[in-house]
Design an enzyme around this catalytic site. Structure first.
Site, PDB file in Angstrom:
ATOM      1  N   GLN A 249      -9.758   1.906   2.046  1.00  0.00           N
ATOM      2  CA  GLN A 249      -8.702   2.578   2.802  1.00  0.00           C
ATOM      3  C   GLN A 249      -9.309   3.596   3.770  1.00  0.00           C
ATOM      4  OE1 GLN A 249      -5.519   1.552   2.505  1.00  0.00           O
ATOM      5  NE2 GLN A 249      -6.271   0.124   0.956  1.00  0.00           N
TER       6      GLN A 249
ATOM      7  N   TYR B  89      -6.499  -1.182  -6.740  1.00  0.00           N
ATOM      8  CA  TYR B  89      -5.911  -2.425  -6.210  1.00  0.00           C
ATOM      9  C   TYR B  89      -5.194  -2.196  -4.886  1.00  0.00           C
ATOM     10  CZ  TYR B  89      -1.432  -1.479  -8.828  1.00  0.00           C
ATOM     11  OH  TYR B  89      -0.257  -0.971  -9.352  1.00  0.00           O
ATOM     12  N   GLU B  90      -4.841  -3.324  -4.239  1.00  0.00           N
ATOM     13  CA  GLU B  90      -4.315  -3.342  -2.869  1.00  0.00           C
ATOM     14  C   GLU B  90      -5.272  -2.681  -1.879  1.00  0.00           C
ATOM     15  OE1 GLU B  90      -2.131  -5.327  -2.693  1.00  0.00           O
ATOM     16  OE2 GLU B  90      -1.194  -5.305  -4.649  1.00  0.00           O
ATOM     17  N   GLY B  91      -6.549  -2.854  -2.123  1.00  0.00           N
ATOM     18  CA  GLY B  91      -7.574  -2.261  -1.264  1.00  0.00           C
ATOM     19  C   GLY B  91      -8.073  -0.973  -1.880  1.00  0.00           C
TER      20      GLY B  91
ATOM     21  N   ARG C  35       0.817  -1.211   0.000  1.00  0.00           N
ATOM     22  CA  ARG C  35       0.000   0.000   0.000  1.00  0.00           C
ATOM     23  C   ARG C  35       0.850   1.262   0.000  1.00  0.00           C
ATOM     24  NH1 ARG C  35      -4.704  -2.541   3.987  1.00  0.00           N
ATOM     25  NH2 ARG C  35      -5.849  -3.515   2.264  1.00  0.00           N
TER      26      ARG C  35
END
Length: 592
Positions: free
Chosen positions: A441, A434-436, A294
């Site tokens: 977040q 992506y990656e959350g 992140r």
């Protein structure tokens, strides 16, 4: 073809003038003097500009292709990957015990910016490998480390993370991939994963997949998930790739951008895997990768936007269009350059002031990670955990916005593929997802991070802001241009926190409806703090008679712009937060 010039001077300013890294009491930092870091960044910048940047459009135009079960990367990628690997760039901040160079993470991040800005799709291959390396390094057995890490540090073998399934994105508790234990201690992994970046390619001799799956006895939800090492080729006793594992690429995703990176559908049909970390504790091990990832995605957000900005600034200086309202700036030519027009200046200043603040924030967070790891600093760890969703969410949202602004400078030409500006916009768009996804977040920030440790990290951030204001309160120029705007913005952030505390328990939707605005409010205050620190460093350099006065004067002018034109957005975000959940939840489902 687009251009890219490594912003070495700007990075050096943050490392040395702002953070004073060589003066920090951390192992490995004592060697990081200006001459040493300049040599590293200049060399990395040359690779980025001369090797990777020319392949950026090639990767976009050719993409990857799946041929008889093998993924082929675009022309020139393999040779470039060999060059990056042979130069030791993949090992720069890895453990020397496994062939790494052992430099602090703050250097790894700075080098990563240059590589990412020049060619994001390419740099993802080694970036994902680094994340997998970190997870094995943190949670693997001695045998697993000895087997996998040396080859992953060198990128002779690359790595991935396998989380998402067709029916389960953010909600990992719904995943169906199964792990059946075997008598030899291994597991047979069966299931399908999607959106697997760098899932397969022709640039390394093995791919080490880290796969989330459910083993028997784990129960429902995320508590039952375990993490497994599943290599593309099973590793023989002598440490070389042997028999092909029972996994395959089902398809390559056809994407909006990052065409040069192979985003795969991965099928596991009883593939042999080995438990990484504790059984049913896979989320903890995976989050070793996720937190690093992140921060890395936040870096992608401003790095790609910086490449777009560089092209926009060059175009604005060269493109003749219209006349300056105050009189001809180019009387011998048919028109004046775009850059004379105030609205173009506004556009470029929005870009420049965000990018330089974003770089400072990400670099400071990298330093906090070093402090937490190298000095076991719990306060630093708590602070960077709090800031991670801000770095990921705010920097990618604003990074995408910045790339669009850069494209806009070109007018209609920015919409034409031959100019290359659309690639920046298409490539950077994924960073928000992506990656959350960034909405997640924001929920993580408000729902978990604010209350972590009884709110101590949040209070620590406010203390840092207060300390910065108090330290420079006798400097009149800083007080007017930086300290007063920062104080006002910080009060807006405090008011938002108090609103959540007062209203969140009564109606949780109130906090959740305001979470996205809170993430952006926090992001603006964090950049305001960074600009105040940069302004103080620039003032100090000018007072001490620095030779490069234009550079430091530019920092002050750019910072004043951010504080005057961008930081006041905190008031808007606070007003939205205070409006509560009612405007957000007012419509019935069938009214959408």
């Amino acid at each position: 073809m687009t251009i890219y010039n490594a912003p070495v001077r700007d990075i050096q300013f943050i490392l040395h003038d702002v953070l004073d890294i060589s003066g920090q009491d951390l192992p490995g930092y004592e060697d990081l003097d200006r001459e040493f870091t300049d040599a590293i960044l200049e060399a990395a910048g040359k690779v980025a500009s001369d090797v990777l940047a020319p392949l950026n459009a090639v990767g976009d135009q050719q993409g990857c292709r799946l041929e008889n079960g093998v993924v082929r990367t675009p022309d020139g990628f393999k040779a470039a990957f060999d060059q990056v690997r042979d130069g030791g760039w993949t090992a720069i901040d890895c453990d020397p015990e496994y062939g790494g160079q052992g430099m602090p993470y703050v250097i790894g991040l700075s080098v990563g910016e240059l590589m990412t800005a020049s060619n994001m799709a390419f740099t993802m291959y080694q970036g994902l490998t680094h994340g997998a390396y970190s997870a094995i390094h943190a949670h693997g057995t001695d045998g697993q480390k000895a087997t996998y890490l040396p080859k992953m540090v060198s990128c002779e073998w690359t790595g991935t993370m396998n989380l998402t399934e067709p029916h389960a994105g953010t909600d990992l508790g719904m995943l169906r991939t199964r792990a059946e234990p075997q008598d030899d201690g291994s597991y047979l992994i069966t299931g399908q994963k999607i959106f697997i970046s760098a899932g397969d390619h022709d640039m390394s001799e093995n791919v080490i997949h880290l796969v989330l799956a459910k083993a028997p006895g784990g129960g429902e939800g995320t508590k039952g998930i375990s993490l497994f090492i599943v290599p593309k080729y099973l590793v023989t006793e002598d440490g070389t790739p042997g028999e092909r594992n029972k996994l395959s690429v089902g398809n390559l995703e056809h994407k909006m951008g990052i065409h040069g990176n192979s985003t795969c559908v991965m099928n596991y049909d009883g593939a042999k895997g080995w438990l990484l970390g504790d059984l049913h504790k896979g989320m903890r091990a995976m989050f070793t990768m996720m937190n690093e990832a992140r921060i890395g995605v936040g870096l992608q957000g401003y790095a790609v936007a910086d490449a777009a900005y560089q092209n926009a600034a060059a175009y604005a200086r060269e493109r003749l269009q219209g006349r300056a309202i105050t009189g001809d700036a180019n009387p011998s030519g048919p028109a004046d350059p775009l850059i004379v027009h105030p609205d173009i200046r506004r556009n470029l200043m929005d870009q420049k002031s965000f990018l330089e603040g974003a770089r400072a924030l990400a670099t400071w967070c990298a330093h906090l990670i070093d402090r937490s790891h190298l000095a076991n600093d719990a306060e630093a760890e708590g602070l960077v955990s709090l800031l991670t969703p801000v770095v990921k969410g705010f920097l990618t949202d604003k990074g995408f916005e910045t790339a669009v602004l850069a494209q806009q400078v070109f007018g209609g030409h920015g919409y034409i593929e031959e100019q290359g500006m659309s690639q920046f916009v298409r490539d950077i768009r994924i960073t928000m997802t992506y990656e959350g996804a960034n909405g997640v977040q924001a929920l993580d920030l408000v729902g978990r991070k604010l209350a972590a440790e009884g709110g101590k990290p949040m209070m620590r951030f406010f203390d840092l802001v207060k300390h910065e204001i108090k330290t420079h309160e006798t400097d009149e120029e800083l007080r007017v241009g930086f300290l007063e705007p920062l104080k006002t913005a910080s009060k807006d952030l405090q008011a938002a926190v108090m609103f959540f505390m007062e209203q969140g328990m009564k109606n949780p939707n109130t906090a959740l409806a305001g979470s996205y605005d809170f993430m952006h409010l926090f992001g603006h205050v964090a950049l305001g703090l960074m600009w105040t620190r940069m302004a103080a460093a620039a003032r100090s350099a000018l007072t001490e008679g620095a030779e490069d006065r234009d550079f430091f004067q530019s920092k002050l002018a750019t910072g004043r712009y951010y504080m005057a034109r961008q930081l006041p957005m905190t008031a808007t975000h606070l007003a939205r937060i205070r409006s509560g959940a009612e405007p957000v939840m007012a419509l019935a489902e069938d009214q959408f």
